[in-house]
Design a protein around this motif. Structure first.
Motif, PDB file in Angstrom:
ATOM      1  N   VAL A  18       7.260  11.298   1.566  1.00 11.58           N
ATOM      2  CA  VAL A  18       6.498  10.142   2.007  1.00 11.58           C
ATOM      3  C   VAL A  18       7.300   8.873   1.766  1.00 11.58           C
ATOM      4  CG1 VAL A  18       4.342   8.861   1.743  1.00 11.58           C
ATOM      5  CG2 VAL A  18       4.359  11.346   1.443  1.00 11.58           C
ATOM      6  N   GLY A  19       7.513   8.127   2.832  1.00  8.27           N
ATOM      7  CA  GLY A  19       8.175   6.834   2.732  1.00  8.27           C
ATOM      8  C   GLY A  19       7.146   5.724   2.853  1.00  8.27           C
ATOM      9  N   GLU A  20       7.627   4.499   3.048  1.00  3.47           N
ATOM     10  CA  GLU A  20       6.711   3.373   3.164  1.00  3.47           C
ATOM     11  C   GLU A  20       5.956   3.376   4.488  1.00  3.47           C
ATOM     12  OE1 GLU A  20       8.216  -0.478   2.176  1.00  3.47           O
ATOM     13  OE2 GLU A  20       9.310   0.289   0.452  1.00  3.47           O
ATOM     14  N   LYS A  21       6.584   3.884   5.555  1.00  2.00           N
ATOM     15  CA  LYS A  21       5.954   3.858   6.870  1.00  2.00           C
ATOM     16  C   LYS A  21       5.965   5.209   7.577  1.00  2.00           C
ATOM     17  CE  LYS A  21       7.114  -0.974   7.713  1.00  2.00           C
ATOM     18  NZ  LYS A  21       5.840  -1.554   7.473  1.00  2.00           N
ATOM     19  N   LEU A  30       0.866  -1.174   0.000  1.00  2.00           N
ATOM     20  CA  LEU A  30       0.000   0.000   0.000  1.00  2.00           C
ATOM     21  C   LEU A  30       0.904   1.225   0.000  1.00  2.00           C
ATOM     22  CD1 LEU A  30      -2.794   1.349   0.282  1.00  2.00           C
ATOM     23  CD2 LEU A  30      -2.534   1.102   2.764  1.00  2.00           C
ATOM     24  N   THR A  31       0.761   2.072  -0.994  1.00  2.00           N
ATOM     25  CA  THR A  31       1.572   3.281  -1.072  1.00  2.00           C
ATOM     26  C   THR A  31       0.663   4.489  -1.255  1.00  2.00           C
ATOM     27  OG1 THR A  31       1.853   3.071  -3.472  1.00  2.00           O
ATOM     28  CG2 THR A  31       3.549   2.065  -2.076  1.00  2.00           C
ATOM     29  N   PHE A  32       1.216   5.673  -0.954  1.00  2.00           N
ATOM     30  CA  PHE A  32       0.452   6.908  -1.055  1.00  2.00           C
ATOM     31  C   PHE A  32       1.240   7.925  -1.857  1.00  2.00           C
ATOM     32  CE2 PHE A  32      -0.761   4.849   2.881  1.00  2.00           C
ATOM     33  CZ  PHE A  32      -2.137   4.825   2.763  1.00  2.00           C
ATOM     34  N   ASP A  33       0.562   8.598  -2.742  1.00  2.00           N
ATOM     35  CA  ASP A  33       1.169   9.696  -3.469  1.00  2.00           C
ATOM     36  C   ASP A  33       1.406  10.853  -2.499  1.00  2.00           C
ATOM     37  OD1 ASP A  33       1.525  10.615  -6.503  1.00  2.00           O
ATOM     38  OD2 ASP A  33       0.799  12.324  -5.321  1.00  2.00           O
ATOM     39  N   ASP A  34       2.471  11.600  -2.711  1.00  2.00           N
ATOM     40  CA  ASP A  34       2.762  12.749  -1.852  1.00  2.00           C
ATOM     41  C   ASP A  34       1.573  13.697  -1.776  1.00  2.00           C
ATOM     42  OD1 ASP A  34       5.254  11.601  -1.695  1.00  2.00           O
ATOM     43  OD2 ASP A  34       6.326  13.296  -2.553  1.00  2.00           O
ATOM     44  N   GLU A  35       0.872  13.863  -2.898  1.00  2.00           N
ATOM     45  CA  GLU A  35      -0.255  14.805  -2.956  1.00  2.00           C
ATOM     46  C   GLU A  35      -1.384  14.396  -2.010  1.00  2.00           C
ATOM     47  OE1 GLU A  35      -1.380  18.435  -4.038  1.00  2.00           O
ATOM     48  OE2 GLU A  35       0.462  17.495  -4.729  1.00  2.00           O
ATOM     49  N   VAL A  36      -1.587  13.100  -1.807  1.00  2.74           N
ATOM     50  CA  VAL A  36      -2.623  12.623  -0.876  1.00  2.74           C
ATOM     51  C   VAL A  36      -2.272  13.053   0.543  1.00  2.74           C
ATOM     52  CG1 VAL A  36      -3.658  10.553   0.153  1.00  2.74           C
ATOM     53  CG2 VAL A  36      -3.291  10.675  -2.324  1.00  2.74           C
ATOM     54  N   VAL A  37      -1.041  12.843   0.942  1.00  4.47           N
ATOM     55  CA  VAL A  37      -0.595  13.218   2.285  1.00  4.47           C
ATOM     56  C   VAL A  37      -0.657  14.735   2.449  1.00  4.47           C
ATOM     57  CG1 VAL A  37       1.385  13.211   3.850  1.00  4.47           C
ATOM     58  CG2 VAL A  37       0.809  11.150   2.559  1.00  4.47           C
ATOM     59  N   LYS A  38      -0.317  15.472   1.395  1.00  2.33           N
ATOM     60  CA  LYS A  38      -0.371  16.932   1.454  1.00  2.33           C
ATOM     61  C   LYS A  38      -1.810  17.425   1.627  1.00  2.33           C
ATOM     62  CE  LYS A  38       2.382  18.938  -1.677  1.00  2.33           C
ATOM     63  NZ  LYS A  38       3.178  19.097  -2.918  1.00  2.33           N
ATOM     64  N   LYS A  39      -2.761  16.796   0.964  1.00  2.21           N
ATOM     65  CA  LYS A  39      -4.166  17.197   1.096  1.00  2.21           C
ATOM     66  C   LYS A  39      -4.696  16.913   2.499  1.00  2.21           C
ATOM     67  CE  LYS A  39      -5.706  17.027  -3.674  1.00  2.21           C
ATOM     68  NZ  LYS A  39      -6.602  16.379  -4.641  1.00  2.21           N
TER      69      LYS A  39
END
Length: 163
Positions: free
Chosen positions: A87-90, A37-46
Protein backbone atom coordinates in the motif's frame (compact mmCIF):
# COMPACT_ATOMS: atom_id res chain seq x y z
CA UNK A 1 36.23 47.55 -11.49
CA UNK A 2 33.37 48.68 -9.31
CA UNK A 3 31.07 47.73 -12.11
CA UNK A 4 32.46 44.18 -12.35
CA UNK A 5 32.11 43.67 -8.58
CA UNK A 6 28.49 44.81 -8.73
CA UNK A 7 27.82 42.43 -11.63
CA UNK A 8 29.52 39.57 -9.76
CA UNK A 9 27.46 40.24 -6.61
CA UNK A 10 24.30 40.33 -8.70
CA UNK A 11 25.09 36.90 -10.16
CA UNK A 12 25.80 35.25 -6.80
CA UNK A 13 22.93 36.71 -4.78
CA UNK A 14 19.57 35.00 -5.36
CA UNK A 15 16.86 37.22 -6.74
CA UNK A 16 14.20 38.25 -4.26
CA UNK A 17 11.46 36.84 -6.51
CA UNK A 18 12.97 33.35 -6.65
CA UNK A 19 13.52 33.29 -2.88
CA UNK A 20 9.90 34.29 -2.29
CA UNK A 21 8.64 31.64 -4.74
CA UNK A 22 10.78 28.98 -3.03
CA UNK A 23 9.43 29.97 0.40
CA UNK A 24 5.86 29.71 -0.92
CA UNK A 25 6.54 26.22 -2.31
CA UNK A 26 7.99 25.12 1.04
CA UNK A 27 4.89 26.43 2.84
CA UNK A 28 2.62 24.49 0.46
CA UNK A 29 4.61 21.30 1.05
CA UNK A 30 4.44 21.77 4.83
CA UNK A 31 0.68 22.34 4.67
CA UNK A 32 0.17 19.20 2.59
CA UNK A 33 2.22 17.16 5.05
CA UNK A 34 0.05 18.26 7.98
CA UNK A 35 -3.03 16.51 6.63
CA UNK A 36 -2.51 12.93 5.57
CA UNK A 37 -4.79 9.91 5.28
CA UNK A 38 -3.04 6.55 5.36
CA UNK A 39 -4.19 2.94 5.50
CA UNK A 40 -2.66 -0.05 7.18
CA UNK A 41 -1.95 -2.95 4.81
CA UNK A 42 -4.34 -5.10 6.87
CA UNK A 43 -7.27 -2.75 6.11
CA UNK A 44 -6.71 -3.05 2.36
CA UNK A 45 -6.29 -6.83 2.72
CA UNK A 46 -9.63 -7.13 4.56
CA UNK A 47 -11.48 -5.09 1.93
CA UNK A 48 -9.88 -7.30 -0.72
CA UNK A 49 -10.90 -10.48 1.12
CA UNK A 50 -14.52 -9.43 1.53
CA UNK A 51 -14.87 -8.31 -2.09
CA UNK A 52 -13.20 -11.52 -3.30
CA UNK A 53 -15.32 -13.86 -1.18
CA UNK A 54 -18.51 -12.21 -2.47
CA UNK A 55 -17.66 -13.28 -6.01
CA UNK A 56 -19.52 -16.26 -7.52
CA UNK A 57 -17.10 -19.15 -8.10
CA UNK A 58 -14.70 -18.29 -5.27
CA UNK A 59 -14.90 -20.99 -2.61
CA UNK A 60 -12.27 -19.55 -0.34
CA UNK A 61 -8.89 -18.02 0.14
CA UNK A 62 -5.80 -20.10 0.60
CA UNK A 63 -2.86 -19.16 2.70
CA UNK A 64 0.49 -20.38 3.81
CA UNK A 65 0.96 -23.62 5.71
CA UNK A 66 1.76 -21.55 8.80
CA UNK A 67 -1.59 -19.75 8.60
CA UNK A 68 -3.40 -23.08 8.25
CA UNK A 69 -1.62 -24.52 11.28
CA UNK A 70 -2.37 -21.44 13.35
CA UNK A 71 -6.08 -21.76 12.57
CA UNK A 72 -6.08 -25.49 13.19
CA UNK A 73 -4.40 -25.24 16.59
CA UNK A 74 -6.74 -22.79 18.21
CA UNK A 75 -6.10 -19.58 16.32
CA UNK A 76 -9.02 -17.77 14.80
CA UNK A 77 -9.50 -17.69 11.04
CA UNK A 78 -7.55 -14.90 9.41
CA UNK A 79 -9.93 -13.24 6.93
CA UNK A 80 -7.01 -11.87 4.95
CA UNK A 81 -5.10 -15.12 4.56
CA UNK A 82 -3.83 -15.64 1.05
CA UNK A 83 -3.57 -11.91 0.37
CA UNK A 84 -0.50 -9.73 0.23
CA UNK A 85 -0.74 -5.99 -0.30
CA UNK A 86 1.73 -3.23 -0.92
CA UNK A 87 0.00 0.00 0.00
CA UNK A 88 1.35 3.36 -1.07
CA UNK A 89 -0.04 6.85 -0.58
CA UNK A 90 -2.24 6.69 -3.70
CA UNK A 91 -1.86 3.19 -5.12
CA UNK A 92 -1.94 -0.45 -4.08
CA UNK A 93 -0.58 -3.70 -5.52
CA UNK A 94 -2.32 -6.97 -4.61
CA UNK A 95 -1.54 -10.68 -4.82
CA UNK A 96 -4.27 -13.14 -3.84
CA UNK A 97 -4.44 -16.93 -3.60
CA UNK A 98 -7.86 -18.50 -4.11
CA UNK A 99 -9.73 -21.78 -4.31
CA UNK A 100 -12.10 -21.89 -7.28
CA UNK A 101 -15.32 -23.90 -7.64
CA UNK A 102 -14.99 -26.70 -10.19
CA UNK A 103 -16.80 -26.06 -13.48
CA UNK A 104 -16.57 -22.26 -13.34
CA UNK A 105 -14.70 -20.09 -15.86
CA UNK A 106 -11.49 -19.03 -14.15
CA UNK A 107 -10.74 -16.13 -16.55
CA UNK A 108 -14.25 -14.75 -15.97
CA UNK A 109 -13.84 -15.12 -12.20
CA UNK A 110 -10.48 -13.32 -12.40
CA UNK A 111 -12.02 -10.39 -14.30
CA UNK A 112 -14.94 -10.18 -11.88
CA UNK A 113 -12.74 -10.36 -8.76
CA UNK A 114 -10.34 -7.76 -10.18
CA UNK A 115 -13.23 -5.36 -10.89
CA UNK A 116 -14.97 -5.99 -7.54
CA UNK A 117 -11.77 -5.55 -5.54
CA UNK A 118 -10.65 -2.45 -7.47
CA UNK A 119 -14.07 -0.83 -7.08
CA UNK A 120 -14.33 -1.65 -3.36
CA UNK A 121 -10.83 -0.39 -2.58
CA UNK A 122 -11.31 2.79 -4.59
CA UNK A 123 -14.74 3.48 -3.06
CA UNK A 124 -13.60 2.88 0.52
CA UNK A 125 -10.07 4.30 0.44
CA UNK A 126 -9.63 6.34 -2.73
CA UNK A 127 -6.61 4.18 -3.61
CA UNK A 128 -6.04 2.94 -7.15
CA UNK A 129 -5.25 -0.74 -7.71
CA UNK A 130 -2.29 -0.69 -10.10
CA UNK A 131 -1.38 -4.36 -9.91
CA UNK A 132 -3.63 -7.35 -9.30
CA UNK A 133 -2.37 -10.93 -9.42
CA UNK A 134 -4.56 -13.95 -8.65
CA UNK A 135 -3.04 -17.38 -8.09
CA UNK A 136 -5.45 -20.33 -8.23
CA UNK A 137 -4.29 -22.64 -5.46
CA UNK A 138 -6.92 -25.34 -5.96
CA UNK A 139 -10.12 -26.29 -7.79
CA UNK A 140 -12.77 -28.18 -5.81
CA UNK A 141 -16.46 -28.93 -6.04
CA UNK A 142 -18.52 -27.04 -3.50
CA UNK A 143 -19.20 -30.32 -1.67
CA UNK A 144 -15.48 -31.20 -1.51
CA UNK A 145 -14.66 -27.72 -0.22
CA UNK A 146 -17.33 -27.84 2.49
CA UNK A 147 -16.17 -31.30 3.61
CA UNK A 148 -12.58 -30.15 3.70
CA UNK A 149 -13.52 -27.05 5.71
CA UNK A 150 -15.60 -29.02 8.21
CA UNK A 151 -12.75 -31.50 8.74
CA UNK A 152 -10.25 -28.66 9.13
CA UNK A 153 -12.26 -26.82 11.76
CA UNK A 154 -13.25 -29.90 13.73
CA UNK A 155 -9.71 -31.20 14.08
CA UNK A 156 -8.00 -30.36 17.30
CA UNK A 157 -4.41 -30.83 18.31
CA UNK A 158 -3.58 -34.36 19.33
CA UNK A 159 -3.03 -34.99 23.00
CA UNK A 160 -1.47 -38.40 22.34
CA UNK A 161 2.06 -37.09 22.18
CA UNK A 162 5.02 -39.23 23.05
CA UNK A 163 7.68 -37.35 24.98
Amino acid sequence: MAQSQAAKAERTEPKKESVKAEEERQEEIEQVDRFKLTFDDEVVKKVTAIATRQTEGILGMSGSIFQGLTERFGGTENISKGISAEVGEKQVALDIEVIIEYGKSIPNIYDTVKTNVSDAIHEMTGLEVVEFNMHVEDVLTRKEYEEKESRGTSQSPSTDRVE
